[in-house]
Design a protein around this motif. Structure first.
Motif, mmCIF file in Angstrom:
data_model
loop_
_atom_site.group_PDB
_atom_site.id
_atom_site.type_symbol
_atom_site.label_atom_id
_atom_site.label_comp_id
_atom_site.label_asym_id
_atom_site.label_seq_id
_atom_site.Cartn_x
_atom_site.Cartn_y
_atom_site.Cartn_z
ATOM 1 N N GLN A 1 -27.514 82.790 48.896
ATOM 2 C CA GLN A 1 -26.168 82.067 47.448
ATOM 3 C C GLN A 1 -25.408 80.768 47.273
ATOM 4 O O GLN A 1 -25.202 80.990 48.651
ATOM 5 C CB GLN A 1 -25.154 83.015 47.018
ATOM 6 N N PRO A 2 -25.993 79.544 46.552
ATOM 7 C CA PRO A 2 -25.299 78.266 46.757
ATOM 8 C C PRO A 2 -23.761 78.514 47.667
ATOM 9 O O PRO A 2 -22.761 77.491 47.860
ATOM 10 C CB PRO A 2 -25.753 78.339 45.560
ATOM 11 N N ALA A 3 -22.961 79.280 47.077
ATOM 12 C CA ALA A 3 -21.758 79.139 47.339
ATOM 13 C C ALA A 3 -21.201 79.356 48.083
ATOM 14 O O ALA A 3 -20.603 78.899 49.305
ATOM 15 C CB ALA A 3 -20.424 79.893 46.121
ATOM 16 N N ASP A 4 -22.507 80.318 48.879
ATOM 17 C CA ASP A 4 -22.197 80.951 50.714
ATOM 18 C C ASP A 4 -22.752 79.619 51.215
ATOM 19 O O ASP A 4 -21.960 79.344 52.419
ATOM 20 C CB ASP A 4 -23.373 81.633 51.058
ATOM 21 N N ILE A 5 -23.266 79.099 50.762
ATOM 22 C CA ILE A 5 -23.615 77.173 51.682
ATOM 23 C C ILE A 5 -22.564 76.257 51.754
ATOM 24 O O ILE A 5 -22.400 75.480 52.752
ATOM 25 C CB ILE A 5 -25.015 77.040 51.777
ATOM 26 N N ALA A 6 -21.849 75.939 50.310
ATOM 27 C CA ALA A 6 -21.207 75.434 50.441
ATOM 28 C C ALA A 6 -20.303 75.944 51.452
ATOM 29 O O ALA A 6 -19.007 75.237 52.268
ATOM 30 C CB ALA A 6 -20.398 74.965 48.840
ATOM 31 N N ALA A 7 -20.050 76.983 51.495
ATOM 32 C CA ALA A 7 -18.557 77.798 51.858
ATOM 33 C C ALA A 7 -18.955 77.501 53.791
ATOM 34 O O ALA A 7 -17.681 77.646 54.551
ATOM 35 C CB ALA A 7 -17.795 79.474 51.520
ATOM 36 N N TRP B 1 -19.169 62.987 50.802
ATOM 37 C CA TRP B 1 -20.558 62.726 50.363
ATOM 38 C C TRP B 1 -21.142 64.499 50.598
ATOM 39 O O TRP B 1 -22.042 64.877 49.993
ATOM 40 C CB TRP B 1 -21.058 62.263 52.121
ATOM 41 N N LEU B 2 -20.689 65.109 51.146
ATOM 42 C CA LEU B 2 -20.937 67.044 51.394
ATOM 43 C C LEU B 2 -20.514 67.547 50.269
ATOM 44 O O LEU B 2 -21.642 68.531 49.417
ATOM 45 C CB LEU B 2 -19.860 67.489 52.735
ATOM 46 N N ARG B 3 -19.068 67.016 49.344
ATOM 47 C CA ARG B 3 -18.940 67.714 47.726
ATOM 48 C C ARG B 3 -19.652 67.536 47.112
ATOM 49 O O ARG B 3 -19.818 68.186 46.312
ATOM 50 C CB ARG B 3 -16.996 66.950 47.616
ATOM 51 N N ALA B 4 -20.329 66.019 47.020
ATOM 52 C CA ALA B 4 -20.760 65.282 46.214
ATOM 53 C C ALA B 4 -22.510 66.273 46.168
ATOM 54 O O ALA B 4 -23.177 66.268 44.792
ATOM 55 C CB ALA B 4 -20.677 63.738 46.233
ATOM 56 N N GLU B 5 -23.034 66.352 47.854
ATOM 57 C CA GLU B 5 -24.120 66.571 47.695
ATOM 58 C C GLU B 5 -24.113 68.167 46.630
ATOM 59 O O GLU B 5 -25.192 68.810 46.437
ATOM 60 C CB GLU B 5 -24.760 66.263 49.371
ATOM 61 N N GLU B 6 -23.329 68.765 47.370
ATOM 62 C CA GLU B 6 -23.235 70.154 47.492
ATOM 63 C C GLU B 6 -22.944 70.487 45.200
ATOM 64 O O GLU B 6 -24.158 70.759 44.518
ATOM 65 C CB GLU B 6 -22.065 70.781 47.756
ATOM 66 N N ALA B 7 -22.603 69.161 44.769
ATOM 67 C CA ALA B 7 -22.666 69.302 43.407
ATOM 68 C C ALA B 7 -23.888 68.946 42.885
ATOM 69 O O ALA B 7 -24.192 70.007 41.356
ATOM 70 C CB ALA B 7 -21.255 68.447 42.685
ATOM 71 N N ARG B 8 -23.888 67.971 43.673
ATOM 72 C CA ARG B 8 -26.253 68.055 43.191
ATOM 73 C C ARG B 8 -27.037 69.144 43.023
ATOM 74 O O ARG B 8 -28.451 69.295 42.231
ATOM 75 C CB ARG B 8 -26.122 66.817 43.646
ATOM 76 N N LEU B 9 -26.654 69.764 45.242
ATOM 77 C CA LEU B 9 -27.889 70.568 44.966
ATOM 78 C C LEU B 9 -27.360 71.652 44.882
ATOM 79 O O LEU B 9 -28.880 72.536 44.587
ATOM 80 C CB LEU B 9 -27.520 70.187 46.011
ATOM 81 N N MET B 10 -26.313 72.217 43.933
ATOM 82 C CA MET B 10 -25.926 73.651 43.463
ATOM 83 C C MET B 10 -27.219 74.489 42.147
ATOM 84 O O MET B 10 -27.701 75.558 43.380
ATOM 85 C CB MET B 10 -24.714 74.364 42.126
ATOM 86 N N PRO B 11 -28.240 73.914 41.817
ATOM 87 C CA PRO B 11 -29.079 74.132 40.874
ATOM 88 C C PRO B 11 -30.105 74.154 42.176
ATOM 89 O O PRO B 11 -30.950 75.174 41.929
ATOM 90 C CB PRO B 11 -29.531 73.199 39.416
#
Length: 512
Positions: free
Chosen positions: A155-161, A186-196
């Motif tokens: 799940q995307p949220a789990d990857i970021a977590a 950088w990670l936060r910006a990438e996570e926003a981009r990569l979530m979908p």
């Protein structure tokens, strides 16, 4: 002395007595290992930690069986069986008739210098080794079970977590905070981009039961070639991951040790077989995450008094990796040009390793459009994949994929004959649109050499090309040479060697 230590001592004595051979021992933080002749035996320690539970005999048996199941997918020649340990801790036996007190994983022993971590340090790894492993990992991932979109894994949220959990201590330690802080942004910006993208990857079946710990110390060179071993058995969430996250540990491990060439040889083998070009959209993020994991482990070891002098600069590498030299513009694009047998693929393979580039091969992508593997013979399947319509589809696929890869920040080499001007123009237009450094690699060889190479290729089962002497003759009849405007953006090459590769790179990448 713990009961498990007593059991390890007792098993060592048992093996020595029954084999007449010396028994060597090793210990990790969660296991005991006993080496006797050509065999190895692993005992899991009776531990309950934050990330695993081996506290009961039943749990240790379960995880021995899981370790066997998981690793037999990749290394059945190493992982042999799970054996009952009977008797008592002081006087144990393997497979005896007494009460079962524990279980041991039985493995085939391999030489210490077979580990890839050792072979890399000794300069014994080759690009061919990496390409072969990439192909084998692609086949492994293709056969692995898929996670479901509504399941517990990927799940995307789990990857970021998971990334945030690794980053948290690095932000507080004095020796790492300065580098970790810009990485956090950088990670936060990438996570926003990569979530979908992560959500789509999960829905598309790209989250699979992989290896989970795919670094150089968990790859071994065997007589039949390289293979990974020692999959993570104790936490499903660490192995049920995106296939690119699995591969990223190894591509990162090679690059951080200064072997970008080998990392891209691995990636070339993997992508040629898998065709997972979409995976490169998030590979850089996964590589940075894997570097952070290594940096955290190194920091914990250092905090416990362990030596850190031999550790690579994972954080420094991760920080540099977030900003490639062509950030803010199109990544470099190169196309090959030449008749069959002129050396295009040889040059492309050498250049992708030297430049850290991704190669698209028309021979492979053409076959993929028809559901064929890179080495499948279209004629044996009764298919005509060389019609004008098939060629048009192939070059459209190459253009679309090249555009995606360039936007993802990867230099791209398109390995095709490009004998028609309109085929070349669509890629020069792509380069101009994206602001990409652009080069045509014009490959030449004499008539006798062309014939010799095609004859040799005809006897090979490892070449995707199906070009024959008849194909070459047809090409010579309709090939459109480079125009005067194209010559200005081209470099002519003959036999591939290190000097020539350096000259091509200088011409191609000099604007950077």
């Amino acid at each position: 002395m713990s009961a498990q230590h007593t059991l390890a001592d007792g098993l060592a004595q048992y093996l020595a007595q029954h084999s007449g051979l010396p028994v060597a021992r090793a210990e990790t933080h969660i296991s005991w290992l006993l080496f006797c002749g050509q065999d190895a035996y692993k005992l899991k320690k009776p531990l309950k930690l934050a990330f695993l539970d081996f506290s009961t005999p039943a749990l240790r048996q379960h995880f021995c069986e899981e370790e066997l199941r998981l690793n037999q997918r990749l290394a059945p020649q190493i992982y042999l069986d799970v054996l009952a340990v009977t008797g008592s801790a002081a006087a144990p036996a393997l497979g005896g008739s007494g009460p079962v007190i524990d279980h041991a994983l039985h493995m085939r022993r391999f030489a210490d210098d077979a580990l890839w971590s050792t072979r890399l340090a000794q300069g014994q790894l080759t690009a061919d080794d990496l390409t072969l492993l990439g192909e084998r990992l692609a086949a492994f991932h293709s056969a692995a079970p898929r996670a479901t979109a509504d399941g517990d894994h990927g799940q995307p949220a789990d990857i970021a977590a998971a990334t945030a959990k690794v980053l948290a201590p690095l932000l507080t330690w004095p020796h790492s905070a300065a580098q970790a802080q810009p990485l956090q942004a950088w990670l936060r910006a990438e996570e926003a981009r990569l979530m979908p993208w992560w959500q789509r990857r999960l829905a598309d079946g790209c989250v699979r039961e992989g290896h989970g710990d795919l670094h150089l110390g968990n790859v071994v060179q065997l007589p039949g070639g390289p293979t990974a071993f020692d999959c993570i058995e104790f936490d499903p969430a660490l192995r049920w991951i995106d296939t690119m996250n699995d591969l990223a540990f190894l591509t990162m491990d090679l690059q951080v040790r200064g072997r970008r060439d080998l990392a891209f040889a691995l990636l070339d083998g993997y992508l040629t077989l898998s065709g997972d070009w979409d995976g490169l959209t998030g590979l850089r993020y996964f590589e940075v995450y894997r570097a952070l994991v290594r940096a955290m482990v190194a920091g914990l070891r250092q905090g416990q008094g362990g030596a850190a002098a031999d550790e690579p600069d994972y954080l420094g590498w991760a920080l540099r990796h977030t900003t490639p030299p062509w950030a803010g513009r199109g990544a470099p694009l190169l196309i090959t040009h030449g008749l069959s047998g002129s050396g295009k693929s040889t040059w492309a393979r050498a250049l992708l390793q030297a430049a850290g580039a991704v190669r698209l091969r028309s021979d492979v992508e053409r076959k993929r459009l028809f559901g064929l593997g890179p080495l499948d013979d279209s004629r044996a399947h009764g298919l005509d994949i060389y019609t004008a319509e098939a060629t048009q589809r192939t070059f459209a696929r190459l253009e679309d994929t090249a555009r995606m890869l360039l936007r993802a920040g990867y230099p791209v080499i398109v390995d095709a004959a490009f004998l028609r001007r309109d085929q070349r123009e669509r890629f020069s237009t792509l380069a101009r649109t994206l602001g990409s450094p652009w080069l045509i690699l014009h490959c030449q060889a004499g008539p006798e050499e062309l014939a010799r190479r095609l004859a040799r290729r005809a006897t090979s089962v490892q070449d995707p090309s199906e070009a024959t002497a008849a194909v070459l003759k047809q090409q010579q009849g309709h090939a459109q040479g480079l125009g005067a405007d194209e010559v200005r953006t081209a470099i002519t090459v003959g036999e591939c060697d290190a000097t020539g590769v350096a000259q091509v790179l200088q011409r191609w990448l000099s604007p950077l």
